[in-house]
Design a protein around this motif. Structure first.
Motif, PDB file in Angstrom:
ATOM      1  N   MET A 184       0.829  -1.214   0.000  1.00  0.00           N
ATOM      2  CA  MET A 184       0.000   0.000   0.000  1.00  0.00           C
ATOM      3  C   MET A 184       0.859   1.259   0.000  1.00  0.00           C
ATOM      4  SD  MET A 184      -3.222  -0.971   2.413  1.00  0.00           S
ATOM      5  CE  MET A 184      -4.085   0.542   1.978  1.00  0.00           C
ATOM      6  N   HIS A 232       0.570   3.210   9.216  1.00  0.00           N
ATOM      7  CA  HIS A 232       0.148   2.529   7.989  1.00  0.00           C
ATOM      8  C   HIS A 232      -0.981   3.340   7.384  1.00  0.00           C
ATOM      9  CE1 HIS A 232      -0.173  -1.140   5.436  1.00  0.00           C
ATOM     10  NE2 HIS A 232      -1.402  -0.685   5.276  1.00  0.00           N
ATOM     11  N   ARG A 233      -0.759   3.819   6.166  1.00  0.00           N
ATOM     12  CA  ARG A 233      -1.758   4.681   5.525  1.00  0.00           C
ATOM     13  C   ARG A 233      -2.729   3.866   4.692  1.00  0.00           C
ATOM     14  NH1 ARG A 233      -0.585   8.946   0.766  1.00  0.00           N
ATOM     15  NH2 ARG A 233      -2.734   9.625   0.522  1.00  0.00           N
ATOM     16  N   GLY A 234      -4.020   4.031   4.945  1.00  0.00           N
ATOM     17  CA  GLY A 234      -5.053   3.368   4.148  1.00  0.00           C
ATOM     18  C   GLY A 234      -5.187   4.023   2.786  1.00  0.00           C
ATOM     19  N   ALA A 235      -6.213   3.616   2.027  1.00  0.00           N
ATOM     20  CA  ALA A 235      -6.360   4.170   0.677  1.00  0.00           C
ATOM     21  C   ALA A 235      -7.828   4.351   0.300  1.00  0.00           C
ATOM     22  CB  ALA A 235      -5.635   3.281  -0.340  1.00  0.00           C
ATOM     23  N   GLY A 236      -8.643   4.738   1.294  1.00  0.00           N
ATOM     24  CA  GLY A 236     -10.020   5.084   0.978  1.00  0.00           C
ATOM     25  C   GLY A 236     -10.968   3.910   0.934  1.00  0.00           C
ATOM     26  N   ARG A 295      -6.698   6.627   7.778  1.00  0.00           N
ATOM     27  CA  ARG A 295      -7.341   6.626   6.458  1.00  0.00           C
ATOM     28  C   ARG A 295      -6.507   7.431   5.464  1.00  0.00           C
ATOM     29  NH1 ARG A 295     -12.984   9.778   6.288  1.00  0.00           N
ATOM     30  NH2 ARG A 295     -12.697   9.195   4.126  1.00  0.00           N
ATOM     31  N   GLY A 296      -6.460   6.945   4.233  1.00  0.00           N
ATOM     32  CA  GLY A 296      -5.567   7.527   3.229  1.00  0.00           C
ATOM     33  C   GLY A 296      -5.838   8.979   2.911  1.00  0.00           C
ATOM     34  N   GLU A 297      -7.114   9.361   2.982  1.00  0.00           N
ATOM     35  CA  GLU A 297      -7.465  10.753   2.632  1.00  0.00           C
ATOM     36  C   GLU A 297      -6.896  11.745   3.637  1.00  0.00           C
ATOM     37  OE1 GLU A 297      -9.595   8.269   2.975  1.00  0.00           O
ATOM     38  OE2 GLU A 297     -11.018   8.179   1.297  1.00  0.00           O
ATOM     39  N   TYR A 298      -6.617  11.274   4.854  1.00  0.00           N
ATOM     40  CA  TYR A 298      -6.044  12.148   5.892  1.00  0.00           C
ATOM     41  C   TYR A 298      -4.539  12.313   5.678  1.00  0.00           C
ATOM     42  CZ  TYR A 298     -10.089  12.112   9.205  1.00  0.00           C
ATOM     43  OH  TYR A 298     -11.293  12.281   9.837  1.00  0.00           O
ATOM     44  N   GLU A 299      -4.127  12.578   4.455  1.00  0.00           N
ATOM     45  CA  GLU A 299      -2.683  12.613   4.203  1.00  0.00           C
ATOM     46  C   GLU A 299      -1.964  13.649   5.064  1.00  0.00           C
ATOM     47  OE1 GLU A 299      -1.224  11.937   0.418  1.00  0.00           O
ATOM     48  OE2 GLU A 299       0.742  12.786   0.856  1.00  0.00           O
ATOM     49  N   TYR A 356      -9.184  -0.406  -3.594  1.00  0.00           N
ATOM     50  CA  TYR A 356      -9.244   0.877  -2.890  1.00  0.00           C
ATOM     51  C   TYR A 356      -9.612   2.037  -3.805  1.00  0.00           C
ATOM     52  CZ  TYR A 356      -6.881  -1.461   1.012  1.00  0.00           C
ATOM     53  OH  TYR A 356      -6.557  -2.296   2.044  1.00  0.00           O
ATOM     54  N   MET A 388      -8.689   5.101  -3.588  1.00  0.00           N
ATOM     55  CA  MET A 388      -7.670   6.117  -3.867  1.00  0.00           C
ATOM     56  C   MET A 388      -6.631   5.705  -4.908  1.00  0.00           C
ATOM     57  SD  MET A 388      -7.018   7.704  -0.085  1.00  0.00           S
ATOM     58  CE  MET A 388      -5.862   8.953  -0.651  1.00  0.00           C
ATOM     59  N   TRP A 401      -2.744  14.602   7.954  1.00  0.00           N
ATOM     60  CA  TRP A 401      -2.678  14.129   9.333  1.00  0.00           C
ATOM     61  C   TRP A 401      -1.723  12.929   9.454  1.00  0.00           C
ATOM     62  CZ3 TRP A 401      -6.728  16.348   6.928  1.00  0.00           C
ATOM     63  CH2 TRP A 401      -7.247  17.495   7.536  1.00  0.00           C
ATOM     64  N   ARG A 459      -9.243  12.613  14.091  1.00  0.00           N
ATOM     65  CA  ARG A 459      -8.462  13.621  13.382  1.00  0.00           C
ATOM     66  C   ARG A 459      -7.975  14.722  14.324  1.00  0.00           C
ATOM     67  NH1 ARG A 459     -11.387  17.421   8.829  1.00  0.00           N
ATOM     68  NH2 ARG A 459     -10.127  19.192   9.396  1.00  0.00           N
TER      69      ARG A 459
END
Lengths: 157, 418
Positions: free
Chosen positions: A25, B165-169, B123-127, A64, A66, B129, B92
């Motif tokens: 990821m 670990h960064r998610g991706a939405g 969560r990935g969108e919180y880049e 995903y 994104m 953060w 957040r």
């Protein structure tokens, strides 16, 4: 395709986990940051970097939201239309964008500069309505603020 | 109104900086914990009555006690900051304003759970953060609070690592077993339980998953003691809690207050009431998946797990969404169902097919093509999803539909007539 510095970052990511697959990821995020989307070639490259099956990488890419397999606009406007934003004006946000650059959800301007996407709750419920532009959050939006922002981005090109 | 003083988000300027955090007593509780046995730490958390802040409100100390004490495999901790439930925007604030409180909480939990490493899943969108938390983690490493150096810093034989670990939405990654699959780098379908993560978790090893806010409570409990903590808020669900109030209120935002506050007090006094003095039609008390409440049933309802259960709802993430008298309920329900359809991982047929079916019927109603019997159809589909899926996303999709029809039927029928 990655620079030496980027490859060092890949090695560092790998060191965070007992299995290389876990770094997929993070490496995909790096690839997206660099190329804007993840092509078939990108899937092959990431798989080879981590020495994992391509199918596994593709399985992650396609799951995903994104990870994009196709190009989007240079400025990706993601408008949250979920409940809290809806209650505080996401319709206005979409209308203002449409009036200004002529595109709605799922569309990209002819010059490739902007694309508009519907986003699922981005965690800005207290500062709704909002949208993100690439990585940046823009909250408490009003028509004037949206128009100003779009004009700024246009000027940057 | 309460005279409670916030401890999770105290509003201290620049508290996100490690030096400022240290000046305010930061990392003293981690130091204290390193001199204690894991059993003693777990005992304190149990005594405090802390219940998880991620949605299920499970007792944290009890969850921790499920971890093996002397297994051959390494133990892991996952800190769940996926925060994708519509109406929830509290973790957040911790990432941004008090990340070291979370890190210190991880170190204390890490000692209690004998972990090798902790993964903060964001969560990935919180880049933005993600970057803030990565900076905080790096600063704590540099100070010798994390990793091998902590043995020297704290004079202990325990050490652990902390990674972001960064998610991706993907909303499903907030589900604990999906979150683990996501960290493992495979498609994040929820796992069938049992086995539970405390036995078979990350990479087959014992794992505990706690919400960000839960972990941020740990140093506070260590500092002020379980008796103090237990004395805050509701008896069976005590402590400070971050209420996220959004929608039709004059002052939306995140407010740290004791659990068990009156819902009407939170809406009217804390969040400034409904704009233009309008009446409330609907309140969702804990994020979009929780059963909604009618405006005329709010009086006397308290915001804690037990009280909300009594009135047929749940605390969830304490993300309170307020809707005024002019709100189109069908439109709200359609948007919520759209969310669960998009976010269904597709593993279980009732959820994958059922969410799409409900959305199709709701669109029909919205477009004026619906009939009264469609409400029964929707209710029936929701009942068939509920309880028939591997994870709780099925229930999360079904509850808003089922309970909205049960509690707002006259309203929905009136909307049908229009």
């Amino acid at each position: 395709m990655f620079t030496e510095e980027e490859l060092r970052k890949v090695e560092e990511l790998k060191s965070h986990y007992p299995s290389n697959l876990s770094a997929v990821m993070g490496v995909l995020h790096m690839y997206m940051d660099k190329y804007g989307h993840i092509s078939d070639e990108g899937v092959t490259y990431v798989a080879s970097l981590l020495d994992v099956p391509e199918e596994k990488v593709l399985g992650v890419v396609t799951f995903y939201e994104m990870y994009h397999q196709h190009k989007t606009g240079k400025y990706k406007l993601q408008v949250c239309t979920n409940v809290s934003c809806m209650l505080r004006g996401s319709d206005m946000v979409l209308k203002t964008i449409k009036d200004h650059i002529g595109i709605g959800i799922g569309e990209t301007t002819d010059d490739g500069l902007f694309s508009v996407h519907e986003a699922e709750c981005l965690g800005s419920c207290g500062t709704a309505p909002m949208m993100s532009v690439n990585k940046d959050y823009h909250e408490n939006l009003t028509p004037d603020r949206i128009n100003e922002l779009i004009d700024q981005l246009k000027a940057q090109g | 109104m309460t005279d409670y003083q916030p401890v999770i988000l105290p509003g201290t300027p620049d508290l996100h900086k490690i030096d400022v955090y240290e000046q305010h007593g930061g990392y003293a509780q981690a130091r204290k914990a390193m001199g204690m046995t894991p059993e003693d730490i777990i005992g304190i958390v149990k005594d405090s009555g802390l219940r998880g802040r991620g949605g299920a409100a499970f007792p944290t100390g009890l969850k921790w006690s499920f971890m093996p004490k002397d297994g051959e495999k390494p133990n892991y901790l996952c800190v769940n900051g996926d925060e994708s439930e519509p109406g929830s925007f509290k973790d957040r604030q911790i990432f941004e304003f008090n990340p070291h409180l979370m890190i210190e909480g991880i170190l204390i939990a890490g000692r209690a759970l004998r972990i090798k490493a902790a993964y903060i899943y964001i969560r990935g969108e919180y880049e933005a953060w993600v970057q803030m938390v990565e900076k905080a983690v790096a600063d704590a490493y540099a100070k010798g609070y994390i990793g091998e150096k902590m043995k020297e810093t704290f004079g202990t034989d325990f050490a652990c690592d902390i990674y972001v670990h960064r998610g991706a939405g993907a909303y499903i990654c907030g589900e604990e077993s999906s979150l683990m699959n996501s960290i493992e780098g495979i498609r994040p379908y929820p796992r069938v339980k049992p086995p539970f993560p405390a036995q078979v978790g990350l990479w087959g090893c014992p794992t505990t998953i706690n919400n960000v806010e839960t972990i941020a409570n740990i140093p506070v409990i260590m500092d002020k003691g379980p008796e103090w903590y237990k004395g805050i808020g509701a008896e069976k669900h005590p402590g400070p809690i971050l209420y996220g109030i959004s929608g039709h209120v004059n002052k939306p935002g995140v407010y740290e207050l004791p659990t068990g506050m009156l819902l009407t007090e939170l809406i009217n006094d804390v969040a400034g009431g409904v704009p233009d003095g309008k009446k409330i039609k609907m309140v969702i008390p804990g994020g979009s998946s929780m059963p909604p409440l009618r405006g005329d049933q709010l009086e006397g309802i308290r915001m804690d797990a037990e009280s909300l259960k009594e009135v047929g709802s749940a605390i969830g993430t304490a993300g309170i969404m307020v809707m005024d008298e002019d709100t189109d309920i069908t439109r709200i329900l359609t948007r919520i169902t759209h969310f669960y359809k998009v976010e269904s991982c597709g593993q279980c047929t009732p959820c994958r097919e059922g969410t799409g079916w409900m959305l199709k019927v709701l669109h029909r109603l919205l477009e004026g093509q619906g009939e009264a019997k469609d409400l029964d159809l929707l209710h029936s589909v929701a009942k068939n999803i509920e309880g028939n899926t591997v994870c709780a996303l099925g229930d999360a999709a079904a509850w808003p539909v089922k309970f909205t029809i049960e509690r707002f039927r006259p309203e929905l029928e009136a909307e049908l007539q229009r």
